[in-house]
Scaffold this active site. Structure first.
Site: not given
Ligand code: SAH
Length: 219
Positions: A66
């Site tokens: 992000s």
């Molecule tokens: N917080 C992260 C950015 C996240 S991007 C950072 O600091 O880098 C969003 C993430 O959510 C992705 O890696 C995606 O694979 C994950 N995601 C999406 N749906 C999900 C679910 N149901 N359970 C766990 N992770 C999930």
């Protein structure tokens, strides 16, 4: 010819924190965490020179780390205190988890891609973030065996609040998550669970990758 000067992450990193402050992030503990965690360790090697710009960047598995302003803003809205157990859904690179680890007693973070979860786990270990546990699985289901959570942060966009997460939020707890259709902008929402029910506040417009059900079948 002299060797080219390596990029000076310290100077970039200092400016990065000043910019967050200028844009309205006030919480001193959040600013300190943003100052202490080296974002360059969470981006792909080709993007290290972009690590301290206010930009989301691609990571493995088609996901993104992000935008830093949003990490700081969401963390500030989460009002984390040192005794809290925080659940993060969407570990991604592990950067948000590293920020939370500086503010909370304990962080549980769930990621649906094993590849991302494994990489984040080793980054966090190298940075001595020993109070973070990363689980591979479906974060929409939360982590019932570790609940209740004082704070829950979701870093992927859902259309509605996943009921399991609501159930696992402690009374008095706060959840911050982006809600809205996947292809468009979503609204960041702050939910406070009170003894009587929930209070909901709409914050800023944001854009996140979708929250998808189930553990990823691909790695
Ligand atoms: N917080 C992260 C950015 C996240 S991007 C950072 O600091 O880098 C969003 C993430 O959510 C992705 O890696 C995606 O694979 C994950 N995601 C999406 N749906 C999900 C679910 N149901 N359970 C766990 N992770 C999930």
């Amino acid at each position: 010819m002299p060797a080219p000067t390596p990029p000076d992450h310290n100077v970039d990193h200092m400016k990065f924190v000043l910019d967050l402050r200028r844009r309205g992030i006030m919480d001193a503990a959040v600013l300190r965490a943003m100052e202490e965690v080296p974002r360059e360790r969470f981006v792909m090697p080709a993007h290290v020179h972009l690590a301290y710009l206010d930009r989301a960047l691609p990571i493995a598995c088609g996901q993104v780390i992000s935008q830093p302003y949003l990490v700081a803003y969401m963390t500030e809205q989460l009002e984390v205190r040192p005794e809290h157990h925080v659940l993060e859904v969407g570990t991604g690179s592990g950067y948000q988890a590293a920020i939370l680890s500086r503010l909370a007693a304990r962080v549980t973070s769930i990621e649906r891609y094993r590849t991302l979860a494994d990489a984040a786990r080793s980054r966090l270990r190298a940075l001595n973030c020993d109070n973070v546990e990363i689980i591979t699985g479906d974060g929409m289901m939360g982590a019932a065996d570790r609940a209740p959570f004082d704070r829950i942060i979701v870093t992927a966009a859902a259309v509605t609040v996943p009921p399991a997460l609501m159930d696992q939020l402690a009374v008095g707890g706060i959840m911050v998550l982006p809600l809205g259709p996947h292809e468009q902008h979503q609204r960041l929402v702050k939910i406070v669970r009170t003894g009587q029910g929930v209070e909901r506040t709409e914050l800023i417009d944001v854009r996140f990758v979708p929250l998808l059900p189930g553990q990823a079948q691909e790695l």
